[in-house]
Design a protein around this motif. Structure first.
Motif, PDB file in Angstrom:
ATOM      1  N   PHE A 195    -149.162  25.513  19.205  1.00 14.13           N
ATOM      2  CA  PHE A 195    -149.996  24.366  18.860  1.00 14.13           C
ATOM      3  C   PHE A 195    -151.237  24.898  18.162  1.00 14.13           C
ATOM      4  CE2 PHE A 195    -152.781  20.797  19.116  1.00 14.13           C
ATOM      5  CZ  PHE A 195    -152.015  19.665  19.336  1.00 14.13           C
ATOM      6  N   ILE A 196    -151.420  24.480  16.927  1.00 17.87           N
ATOM      7  CA  ILE A 196    -152.539  24.942  16.103  1.00 17.87           C
ATOM      8  C   ILE A 196    -153.239  23.720  15.524  1.00 17.87           C
ATOM      9  CG2 ILE A 196    -153.198  26.265  14.047  1.00 17.87           C
ATOM     10  CD1 ILE A 196    -150.515  27.839  14.466  1.00 17.87           C
ATOM     11  N   LEU A 197    -154.564  23.699  15.568  1.00 18.62           N
ATOM     12  CA  LEU A 197    -155.340  22.596  14.995  1.00 18.62           C
ATOM     13  C   LEU A 197    -156.442  23.147  14.105  1.00 18.62           C
ATOM     14  CD1 LEU A 197    -156.512  19.340  16.715  1.00 18.62           C
ATOM     15  CD2 LEU A 197    -158.122  20.641  15.321  1.00 18.62           C
ATOM     16  N   THR A 198    -156.465  22.679  12.865  1.00 15.08           N
ATOM     17  CA  THR A 198    -157.534  23.063  11.948  1.00 15.08           C
ATOM     18  C   THR A 198    -158.237  21.823  11.410  1.00 15.08           C
ATOM     19  OG1 THR A 198    -156.130  23.046   9.963  1.00 15.08           O
ATOM     20  CG2 THR A 198    -156.212  25.093  11.212  1.00 15.08           C
ATOM     21  N   TRP A 199    -159.546  21.976  11.206  1.00 12.62           N
ATOM     22  CA  TRP A 199    -160.359  20.934  10.582  1.00 12.62           C
ATOM     23  C   TRP A 199    -161.565  21.641   9.974  1.00 12.62           C
ATOM     24  CZ3 TRP A 199    -162.849  16.242  13.621  1.00 12.62           C
ATOM     25  CH2 TRP A 199    -163.389  15.340  12.694  1.00 12.62           C
ATOM     26  N   PRO A 200    -161.491  21.973   8.695  1.00 10.79           N
ATOM     27  CA  PRO A 200    -162.532  22.785   8.057  1.00 10.79           C
ATOM     28  C   PRO A 200    -163.931  22.241   8.282  1.00 10.79           C
ATOM     29  CG  PRO A 200    -160.667  22.527   6.577  1.00 10.79           C
ATOM     30  CD  PRO A 200    -160.401  21.625   7.754  1.00 10.79           C
ATOM     31  N   LYS A 201    -164.845  23.162   8.550  1.00 14.44           N
ATOM     32  CA  LYS A 201    -166.273  22.886   8.744  1.00 14.44           C
ATOM     33  C   LYS A 201    -166.588  22.155  10.051  1.00 14.44           C
ATOM     34  CE  LYS A 201    -167.192  22.790   3.768  1.00 14.44           C
ATOM     35  NZ  LYS A 201    -167.775  22.051   2.630  1.00 14.44           N
ATOM     36  N   ILE A 202    -165.581  21.726  10.763  1.00 14.25           N
ATOM     37  CA  ILE A 202    -165.808  21.034  12.033  1.00 14.25           C
ATOM     38  C   ILE A 202    -165.297  21.875  13.199  1.00 14.25           C
ATOM     39  CG2 ILE A 202    -165.368  18.950  13.367  1.00 14.25           C
ATOM     40  CD1 ILE A 202    -167.055  18.497  10.872  1.00 14.25           C
ATOM     41  N   VAL A 203    -164.086  22.379  13.080  1.00 16.44           N
ATOM     42  CA  VAL A 203    -163.471  23.182  14.136  1.00 16.44           C
ATOM     43  C   VAL A 203    -163.596  24.661  13.800  1.00 16.44           C
ATOM     44  CG1 VAL A 203    -161.281  23.777  15.233  1.00 16.44           C
ATOM     45  CG2 VAL A 203    -161.860  21.373  14.830  1.00 16.44           C
ATOM     46  N   GLN A 204    -164.143  25.418  14.739  1.00 13.80           N
ATOM     47  CA  GLN A 204    -164.342  26.844  14.535  1.00 13.80           C
ATOM     48  C   GLN A 204    -163.114  27.630  15.000  1.00 13.80           C
ATOM     49  OE1 GLN A 204    -167.130  27.989  12.934  1.00 13.80           O
ATOM     50  NE2 GLN A 204    -167.477  25.785  12.720  1.00 13.80           N
ATOM     51  N   PRO A 205    -162.767  28.713  14.306  1.00 13.21           N
ATOM     52  CA  PRO A 205    -161.597  29.514  14.705  1.00 13.21           C
ATOM     53  C   PRO A 205    -161.757  30.094  16.096  1.00 13.21           C
ATOM     54  CG  PRO A 205    -162.327  30.086  12.486  1.00 13.21           C
ATOM     55  CD  PRO A 205    -163.397  29.212  13.078  1.00 13.21           C
TER      56      PRO A 205
ATOM     57  N   ALA B 166    -153.508  29.444  11.794  1.00 15.75           N
ATOM     58  CA  ALA B 166    -154.005  29.788  13.135  1.00 15.75           C
ATOM     59  C   ALA B 166    -155.350  30.491  13.065  1.00 15.75           C
ATOM     60  CB  ALA B 166    -152.987  30.647  13.863  1.00 15.75           C
ATOM     61  N   SER B 167    -155.549  31.322  12.047  1.00 19.86           N
ATOM     62  CA  SER B 167    -156.807  32.065  11.922  1.00 19.86           C
ATOM     63  C   SER B 167    -157.965  31.168  11.509  1.00 19.86           C
ATOM     64  CB  SER B 167    -156.652  33.198  10.905  1.00 19.86           C
ATOM     65  OG  SER B 167    -156.544  32.688   9.577  1.00 19.86           O
ATOM     66  N   GLN B 168    -157.645  29.988  10.984  1.00 16.90           N
ATOM     67  CA  GLN B 168    -158.688  29.077  10.505  1.00 16.90           C
ATOM     68  C   GLN B 168    -159.075  28.012  11.525  1.00 16.90           C
ATOM     69  OE1 GLN B 168    -156.742  27.605   6.983  1.00 16.90           O
ATOM     70  NE2 GLN B 168    -157.532  29.250   5.679  1.00 16.90           N
ATOM     71  N   GLY B 169    -158.300  27.892  12.609  1.00 14.77           N
ATOM     72  CA  GLY B 169    -158.578  26.828  13.567  1.00 14.77           C
ATOM     73  C   GLY B 169    -158.396  27.285  14.992  1.00 14.77           C
ATOM     74  N   VAL B 170    -157.993  26.365  15.850  1.00 12.55           N
ATOM     75  CA  VAL B 170    -157.792  26.665  17.267  1.00 12.55           C
ATOM     76  C   VAL B 170    -156.304  26.923  17.502  1.00 12.55           C
ATOM     77  CG1 VAL B 170    -158.171  25.904  19.638  1.00 12.55           C
ATOM     78  CG2 VAL B 170    -159.680  25.092  17.814  1.00 12.55           C
ATOM     79  N   ARG B 171    -156.001  28.089  18.058  1.00 12.25           N
ATOM     80  CA  ARG B 171    -154.633  28.412  18.447  1.00 12.25           C
ATOM     81  C   ARG B 171    -154.549  28.317  19.960  1.00 12.25           C
ATOM     82  NH1 ARG B 171    -151.761  32.854  20.201  1.00 12.25           N
ATOM     83  NH2 ARG B 171    -153.475  34.332  19.870  1.00 12.25           N
ATOM     84  N   PHE B 172    -153.725  27.391  20.440  1.00 13.63           N
ATOM     85  CA  PHE B 172    -153.637  27.124  21.870  1.00 13.63           C
ATOM     86  C   PHE B 172    -152.522  27.961  22.508  1.00 13.63           C
ATOM     87  CE2 PHE B 172    -155.754  23.445  20.149  1.00 13.63           C
ATOM     88  CZ  PHE B 172    -156.691  23.115  21.107  1.00 13.63           C
ATOM     89  N   THR B 173    -152.817  28.493  23.671  1.00 14.17           N
ATOM     90  CA  THR B 173    -151.827  29.282  24.408  1.00 14.17           C
ATOM     91  C   THR B 173    -151.240  28.527  25.592  1.00 14.17           C
ATOM     92  OG1 THR B 173    -153.558  30.270  25.800  1.00 14.17           O
ATOM     93  CG2 THR B 173    -152.976  31.441  23.763  1.00 14.17           C
ATOM     94  N   ASN B 174    -151.764  27.339  25.867  1.00 14.77           N
ATOM     95  CA  ASN B 174    -151.305  26.553  27.013  1.00 14.77           C
ATOM     96  C   ASN B 174    -151.076  25.099  26.595  1.00 14.77           C
ATOM     97  OD1 ASN B 174    -150.591  25.869  29.612  1.00 14.77           O
ATOM     98  ND2 ASN B 174    -152.656  26.004  30.463  1.00 14.77           N
ATOM     99  N   ALA B 175    -150.377  24.950  25.452  1.00 11.14           N
ATOM    100  CA  ALA B 175    -150.081  23.620  24.923  1.00 11.14           C
ATOM    101  C   ALA B 175    -148.651  23.235  25.270  1.00 11.14           C
ATOM    102  CB  ALA B 175    -150.276  23.599  23.411  1.00 11.14           C
ATOM    103  N   HIS B 176    -148.419  21.935  25.472  1.00 10.68           N
ATOM    104  CA  HIS B 176    -147.123  21.485  25.962  1.00 10.68           C
ATOM    105  C   HIS B 176    -146.651  20.207  25.285  1.00 10.68           C
ATOM    106  CE1 HIS B 176    -147.088  24.122  29.613  1.00 10.68           C
ATOM    107  NE2 HIS B 176    -148.392  24.091  29.386  1.00 10.68           N
TER     108      HIS B 176
ATOM    109  N   PRO C  66    -146.612  34.151   7.594  1.00  8.93           N
ATOM    110  CA  PRO C  66    -147.983  34.298   7.078  1.00  8.93           C
ATOM    111  C   PRO C  66    -148.749  32.998   6.885  1.00  8.93           C
ATOM    112  CG  PRO C  66    -146.356  34.732   5.359  1.00  8.93           C
ATOM    113  CD  PRO C  66    -145.610  34.663   6.646  1.00  8.93           C
ATOM    114  N   TYR C  67    -148.060  31.935   6.479  1.00  7.19           N
ATOM    115  CA  TYR C  67    -148.786  30.689   6.229  1.00  7.19           C
ATOM    116  C   TYR C  67    -149.270  30.063   7.535  1.00  7.19           C
ATOM    117  CZ  TYR C  67    -146.906  31.147   1.530  1.00  7.19           C
ATOM    118  OH  TYR C  67    -146.601  31.610   0.275  1.00  7.19           O
TER     119      TYR C  67
END
Length: 514
Positions: A372-382, A63-73, A57-58
């Motif tokens: 690979f998940i990247l979050t940055w509040p107010k800058i990166v959109q989900p 992942a729900s708050q940022g970018v979840r990549f499906t082709n990260a390596h 869940p965490y």
């Protein structure tokens, strides 16, 4: 423009607003950055990536708050080379000695060249590593573990380091803070040897009855017993300094949380390198038996909880809005990697690879395609991104974000894919070289991907390793896959598209000659 700003700030109220805007812009320029690196976590191990037999869940929230990549390596299907590439911006196969290291190896990261932490330091950041290192220490294999050991993470660019030297199944099983072993007792000096037994500590081979976690036959985890677990390599002394496996993760977490709190007023880069779900899997008691998937599943629950604790710490410290959090794994999953811990017998329908073939040590997609998940509040959109990205590209991308230069000739393989990382573009890398395993007789096979076409050259490596139950991706015939329609790499198109094979073979040859 300067005149307009000056006029607009004449009144006290407007001046106050301008000051706030300036401060906000500064925050955007220098976010805190936390890179959380899992160890041997597979593409299908998280519920946000399709897992149905285990809940994370965490990480799902992240992942729900940022970018979840499906082709990260990662660059490689094993840990040391992936970490080398992440920190240096260079494919590890370009340098000898970048395979999986023993616990007594010398440092393999150059101290006189740009690195990811050095880039942040150059930009005015505080930098730290907490967790697994596994990139060598000192300038030679023979070293005195009872004195300061240099060079290491600090010389690579980290202001502060709290690590264990290699990985949890290798000696020495001690924590190190900056250059020294924690809790060292000089009256009980540490000695480490990977070839010959030292001291009188029992070994797993000689005394299997002392093991609380049995070793898998033929995988080398039968040397010095620490905390009831046989390790790779021999160790004597340092009994007060030796860790308890069930406390390793929470020890690292406590250090990471303290670092965040202590540096909340200054921009910082924290490289937080977890040990889960790498072997030996010995999670804290609060997680044991909770997953229904054996100790590996329990370790993933602990990993997920740890990420949640980091996010809570950011909230508590009041810096969550100005902190970029990146979560990923160093390579794909493996079940039986040295210990009989029910990872296989209690799999219960869970698929660590997701839809992918292979796993750790494999040149197939499950070896290097990772969460690979990247979050940055107010800058990166989900959003969900299909851009092909590599961890190796973080160096060049942060160079762009922080407006810092990289010396010519350094970080040669790192590409600026900042827009892809921030979810502003679905265009990432166009070409990526993947490296298979280089231990256990699997060889170091290289494959190349260009615009979703993947080519694996013919080679004489074993196609399947029974010891660890993983397809290696090796074959006596060339392989060509269209990953846009065949992510599972089931349909070899090499015979159907000989021109594409020739094109990619030539490109791979050209890239590896650089």
């Amino acid at each position: 423009m300067i005149k307009q700003v000056f006029v607009s700030c004449l009144s006290l109220l407007t001046f106050s607003l301008c000051a706030q805007t300036s401060k906000s812009d500064s925050y955007i320029q220098k976010p805190n950055v936390i890179f959380i690196y899992a160890d041997d976590l597979g593409y299908g191990d998280l519920s946000s990536y399709g897992a149905t037999k285990i809940a994370t869940p965490y990480l799902d929230k992240l992942a729900s708050q940022g970018v979840r990549f499906t082709n990260a390596h990662s660059t490689s299907a094993t840990c040391t080379p992936s970490r080398y590439a992440l920190l240096t911006g260079e494919y590890p196969w370009r340098q000898s000695g970048t395979g999986i290291l023993p616990g007594d190896a010398a440092l393999i990261i150059p101290t006189d060249k740009m690195s990811l932490p050095k880039l942040f330091k150059q930009a005015g950041y505080k930098t730290a590593i907490v967790g697994k290192w596994h990139l060598g220490l000192g300038d030679q294999v023979a070293k005195n573990w009872n004195a300061e050991i240099k060079p290491g993470p600090n010389e690579v660019g980290f202001d502060y380091s709290f690590i264990f030297p290699a990985t949890a199944d290798r000696v020495p099983t001690v924590f190190m803070e900056n250059h020294s072993v924690v809790a060292l007792d000089l009256s009980d000096p540490i000695q480490v040897d990977y070839n010959n037994k030292v001291g009188n500590d029992p070994t797993g081979k000689e005394h299997p009855e002392l093991l609380k976690l049995k070793s898998s036959p033929g995988q080398g985890h039968e040397n010095t017993i620490v905390n009831g677990i046989g390790r790779i390599g021999y160790m004597s002394g340092g009994h007060k300094a030796r860790w308890v496996d069930e406390e390793v993760s929470t020890t690292f977490l406590a250090k990471a949380k303290s670092y965040i709190e202590e540096n909340r007023e200054n921009p910082f880069f924290l490289y937080f390198t977890l040990t889960e779900p790498h072997v030996p899997r010995m999670p804290a008691t609060m997680f044991k038996g909770k997953s229904g998937l054996g100790l590996r599943g329990d370790a993933i629950l602990q990993l997920d909880w740890t990420v949640g604790e980091i996010m809570k710490q950011l909230e508590y410290s009041g810096i969550s809005d100005n902190t970029m959090v990146i979560f990923s794994s160093d390579n794909g999953p493996v079940l039986d990697d040295g210990y009989q811990d029910e990872a296989v017998t209690q799999l219960n329908g869970h698929t660590p690879n997701g839809v992918l073939r292979g796993g750790k040590y494999s040149v197939l997609e499950a070896g290097t395609r990772i969460p690979f998940i990247l979050t940055w509040p107010k800058i990166v959109q989900p959003r969900i991104s299909s851009a092909m990205i590599s961890q190796m590209d973080l160096l060049a991308s942060f160079s762009s974000l922080l407006n810092q230069s990289i010396p010519i000739g350094e970080a040669p393989d790192s590409e600026n894919t900042l827009d892809a990382f921030l979810g502003k573009s679905d265009k990432g890398r166009s070409v990526l070289i993947e490296q298979g395993g280089n231990v256990l007789g699997l060889g170091g096979t290289l494959a190349i991907i260009k615009e979703n076409w993947k080519f694996i050259p013919a080679n004489d490596g074993i196609p399947y390793d029974k010891l660890i139950d993983i397809e290696t991706g090796n074959s006596s015939v060339p392989q060509l896959y269209n990953l846009s329609t065949d992510l599972s790499e089931n349909n070899n198109l090499a015979k159907k598209y000989p021109k594409k094979v020739k094109e990619l073979a030539a490109l791979l040859k050209k890239e590896t000659r650089k």
